[in-house]
Design a protein around this motif. Structure first.
Motif, PDB file in Angstrom:
ATOM      1  N   ILE A  94      70.261  39.695  43.549  1.00 36.38           N
ATOM      2  CA  ILE A  94      70.399  40.160  42.160  1.00 36.38           C
ATOM      3  C   ILE A  94      69.836  41.574  42.060  1.00 36.38           C
ATOM      4  N   PHE A  95      68.628  41.741  42.549  1.00 39.87           N
ATOM      5  CA  PHE A  95      68.029  43.069  42.706  1.00 39.87           C
ATOM      6  C   PHE A  95      66.762  42.943  43.536  1.00 39.87           C
ATOM      7  N   GLY A  96      66.255  44.067  43.996  1.00 40.85           N
ATOM      8  CA  GLY A  96      65.021  44.083  44.761  1.00 40.85           C
ATOM      9  C   GLY A  96      63.943  44.833  44.002  1.00 40.85           C
ATOM     10  N   GLU A  97      62.705  44.589  44.378  1.00 39.42           N
ATOM     11  CA  GLU A  97      61.572  45.303  43.787  1.00 39.42           C
ATOM     12  C   GLU A  97      60.746  45.893  44.927  1.00 39.42           C
ATOM     13  N   ALA A  98      60.446  47.186  44.832  1.00 37.19           N
ATOM     14  CA  ALA A  98      59.728  47.856  45.920  1.00 37.19           C
ATOM     15  C   ALA A  98      58.802  48.921  45.371  1.00 37.19           C
ATOM     16  N   GLY A  99      57.878  49.334  46.214  1.00 39.40           N
ATOM     17  CA  GLY A  99      56.953  50.402  45.859  1.00 39.40           C
ATOM     18  C   GLY A  99      57.419  51.738  46.398  1.00 39.40           C
ATOM     19  N   LYS A 100      56.555  52.716  46.290  1.00 38.15           N
ATOM     20  CA  LYS A 100      56.845  54.083  46.707  1.00 38.15           C
ATOM     21  C   LYS A 100      57.255  54.165  48.182  1.00 38.15           C
ATOM     22  N   ASP A 101      56.584  53.393  49.042  1.00 39.55           N
ATOM     23  CA  ASP A 101      56.841  53.519  50.476  1.00 39.55           C
ATOM     24  C   ASP A 101      58.295  53.210  50.830  1.00 39.55           C
ATOM     25  N   PHE A 102      58.865  52.159  50.219  1.00 40.54           N
ATOM     26  CA  PHE A 102      60.254  51.809  50.517  1.00 40.54           C
ATOM     27  C   PHE A 102      61.226  52.839  49.940  1.00 40.54           C
ATOM     28  N   VAL A 103      60.964  53.298  48.722  1.00 40.86           N
ATOM     29  CA  VAL A 103      61.851  54.278  48.089  1.00 40.86           C
ATOM     30  C   VAL A 103      61.823  55.597  48.858  1.00 40.86           C
ATOM     31  N   ASP A 104      60.646  56.034  49.286  1.00 39.60           N
ATOM     32  CA  ASP A 104      60.548  57.246  50.095  1.00 39.60           C
ATOM     33  C   ASP A 104      61.358  57.097  51.385  1.00 39.60           C
ATOM     34  N   PHE A 105      61.220  55.943  52.031  1.00 39.80           N
ATOM     35  CA  PHE A 105      61.973  55.660  53.256  1.00 39.80           C
ATOM     36  C   PHE A 105      63.480  55.708  52.995  1.00 39.80           C
ATOM     37  N   LEU A 106      63.912  55.124  51.886  1.00 33.16           N
ATOM     38  CA  LEU A 106      65.335  55.083  51.542  1.00 33.16           C
ATOM     39  C   LEU A 106      65.870  56.486  51.251  1.00 33.16           C
ATOM     40  N   PHE A 107      65.140  57.261  50.448  1.00 36.09           N
ATOM     41  CA  PHE A 107      65.574  58.612  50.096  1.00 36.09           C
ATOM     42  C   PHE A 107      65.599  59.529  51.323  1.00 36.09           C
ATOM     43  N   HIS A 108      64.781  59.202  52.309  1.00 37.94           N
ATOM     44  CA  HIS A 108      64.717  60.034  53.518  1.00 37.94           C
ATOM     45  C   HIS A 108      66.031  59.989  54.309  1.00 37.94           C
ATOM     46  N   PHE A 109      66.863  58.983  54.068  1.00 36.73           N
ATOM     47  CA  PHE A 109      68.171  58.915  54.737  1.00 36.73           C
ATOM     48  C   PHE A 109      68.937  60.224  54.562  1.00 36.73           C
ATOM     49  N   VAL A 120      54.465  53.386  39.559  1.00 40.83           N
ATOM     50  CA  VAL A 120      55.271  52.247  39.121  1.00 40.83           C
ATOM     51  C   VAL A 120      55.989  51.634  40.310  1.00 40.83           C
ATOM     52  N   ASN A 121      56.516  50.426  40.115  1.00 34.91           N
ATOM     53  CA  ASN A 121      57.415  49.835  41.096  1.00 34.91           C
ATOM     54  C   ASN A 121      58.844  50.227  40.754  1.00 34.91           C
ATOM     55  N   TYR A 122      59.719  50.072  41.713  1.00 31.35           N
ATOM     56  CA  TYR A 122      61.104  50.515  41.545  1.00 31.35           C
ATOM     57  C   TYR A 122      62.067  49.359  41.777  1.00 31.35           C
ATOM     58  N   MET A 123      63.165  49.390  41.012  1.00 29.51           N
ATOM     59  CA  MET A 123      64.218  48.392  41.129  1.00 29.51           C
ATOM     60  C   MET A 123      65.261  48.904  42.116  1.00 29.51           C
ATOM     61  N   ILE A 124      65.582  48.086  43.124  1.00 32.26           N
ATOM     62  CA  ILE A 124      66.567  48.450  44.147  1.00 32.26           C
ATOM     63  C   ILE A 124      67.775  47.541  43.975  1.00 32.26           C
ATOM     64  N   MET A 125      68.908  48.115  43.627  1.00 36.06           N
ATOM     65  CA  MET A 125      70.111  47.313  43.452  1.00 36.06           C
ATOM     66  C   MET A 125      70.744  46.994  44.807  1.00 36.06           C
ATOM     67  N   ASP A 126      71.675  46.061  44.790  1.00 36.09           N
ATOM     68  CA  ASP A 126      72.335  45.630  46.027  1.00 36.09           C
ATOM     69  C   ASP A 126      73.036  46.797  46.723  1.00 36.09           C
ATOM     70  N   ASN A 127      73.534  47.759  45.920  1.00 35.09           N
ATOM     71  CA  ASN A 127      74.238  48.918  46.494  1.00 35.09           C
ATOM     72  C   ASN A 127      73.292  50.097  46.722  1.00 35.09           C
ATOM     73  N   LEU A 128      71.961  49.848  46.664  1.00 32.51           N
ATOM     74  CA  LEU A 128      70.904  50.826  46.917  1.00 32.51           C
ATOM     75  C   LEU A 128      70.708  51.838  45.787  1.00 32.51           C
ATOM     76  N   VAL A 129      71.251  51.558  44.602  1.00 36.54           N
ATOM     77  CA  VAL A 129      70.873  52.362  43.433  1.00 36.54           C
ATOM     78  C   VAL A 129      69.392  52.098  43.176  1.00 36.54           C
ATOM     79  N   VAL A 130      68.630  53.165  42.953  1.00 40.12           N
ATOM     80  CA  VAL A 130      67.187  53.053  42.728  1.00 40.12           C
ATOM     81  C   VAL A 130      66.831  53.580  41.344  1.00 40.12           C
ATOM     82  N   LYS A 131      66.011  52.832  40.616  1.00 39.13           N
ATOM     83  CA  LYS A 131      65.526  53.298  39.318  1.00 39.13           C
ATOM     84  C   LYS A 131      64.180  52.635  39.024  1.00 39.13           C
TER      85      LYS A 131
END
Length: 252
Positions: A23-38, A170-181
């Motif tokens: 449905i969606f994921g919940e992550a902190g800064k470390d995962f979002v930074d890793f994802l954006f680094h792509f 804050v924590n971040y919402m990660i959608m199935d298609n990797l949309v982050v907000k």
């Protein structure tokens, strides 16, 4: 949230077991930074990480062509290793999950930036010791020079640099298609309102290391249901097999 289990990054997934989807994921800064680094990875690094034989399309073939090209056909100032394994520049510094080695930012040792000068005394210098000297054509810059910043400059730089890409307030919402907000109660309720059976909703905690990181990068090129495909793929196959067996039994 955060790093756990020997440096791995945690990601919490809210899963609909009936539909077998995230449905969606919940992550902190470390995962979002890793994802954006792509987005900061050079194409050559991406191809190397995913293996040239597993790449979708023809990028792997370009990589293979350079790899097989005899150096006699290459320009004298071109280093094949630099093309096939380019340095990665990032506000993150190192990228241990994906690369397992130093990035260009790791040239800063103990607050010191490393540069190289031609050993023939020419005035040119570079942060890459493998480039040719512009003045005399020398194949490498063999004299190491270290530039040390003053404590005042370091402090000023730190004020404007939090490290990484996003804040950790804050924590971040990660959608199935990797949309982050940013995590939002309203967004969560809206997504859950589409679930037919709330008793089928489960929380799944995933720990992402190097192997999972590479798989995540690969899936992001192949599907818009990245989290479901990667983390529920095995369960999906098992569920399908079980369904087929039950159907077959009813036929008798």
């Amino acid at each position: 949230m955060g790093e756990a289990k020997s440096g791995k990054i945690s990601l919490k997934l809210l899963v609909d077991r009936n539909e077998n989807k995230v449905i969606f994921g919940e992550a902190g800064k470390d995962f979002v930074d890793f994802l954006f680094h792509f987005l900061s990875l050079p194409v050559g690094t991406v191809v190397k990480l995913l293996s040239k034989n597993k790449m979708v399309g023809s990028l792997g073939k370009i990589y293979e062509s350079i790899e097989a090209m005899n150096v006699s056909y290459m320009e004298p100032n071109v280093d094949k290793d630099e093309v096939l394994s380019p340095k990665v520049y990032s506000s993150l510094g190192g990228t241990p999950l994906l690369l397992g080695n130093k990035s260009a930012a790791d040239d800063e040792l103990d607050g010191t930036k490393v540069y190289y000068r031609c050993n023939r005394g020419c005035a040119y210098m570079s942060n890459n010791m493998l480039v040719r000297c512009t003045a005399c054509g020398n194949k490498s810059l063999g004299v190491e020079i270290r530039y040390i910043e003053s404590p005042e400059n370091e402090k000023a730089a730190e004020i404007g640099k939090g490290g990484g890409y996003v804040k950790e307030l804050v924590n971040y919402m990660i959608m199935d298609n990797l949309v982050v907000k940013p995590m939002s109660t309203i967004s969560s309720i809206t997504l859950l309102s589409n679930v037919k059976d709330m008793t089928a909703v489960e929380t799944l905690e995933i720990y992402i290391g190097k192997n999972e990181a590479v798989d995540l990068l690969k899936e992001s090129f192949e599907t818009d249901k990245v989290l479901t495909s990667l983390f529920l793929g095995i369960q999906s196959s098992s569920k399908l097999s079980a369904h087929k067996k039950r159907s077959k039994k009813r036929d008798y």
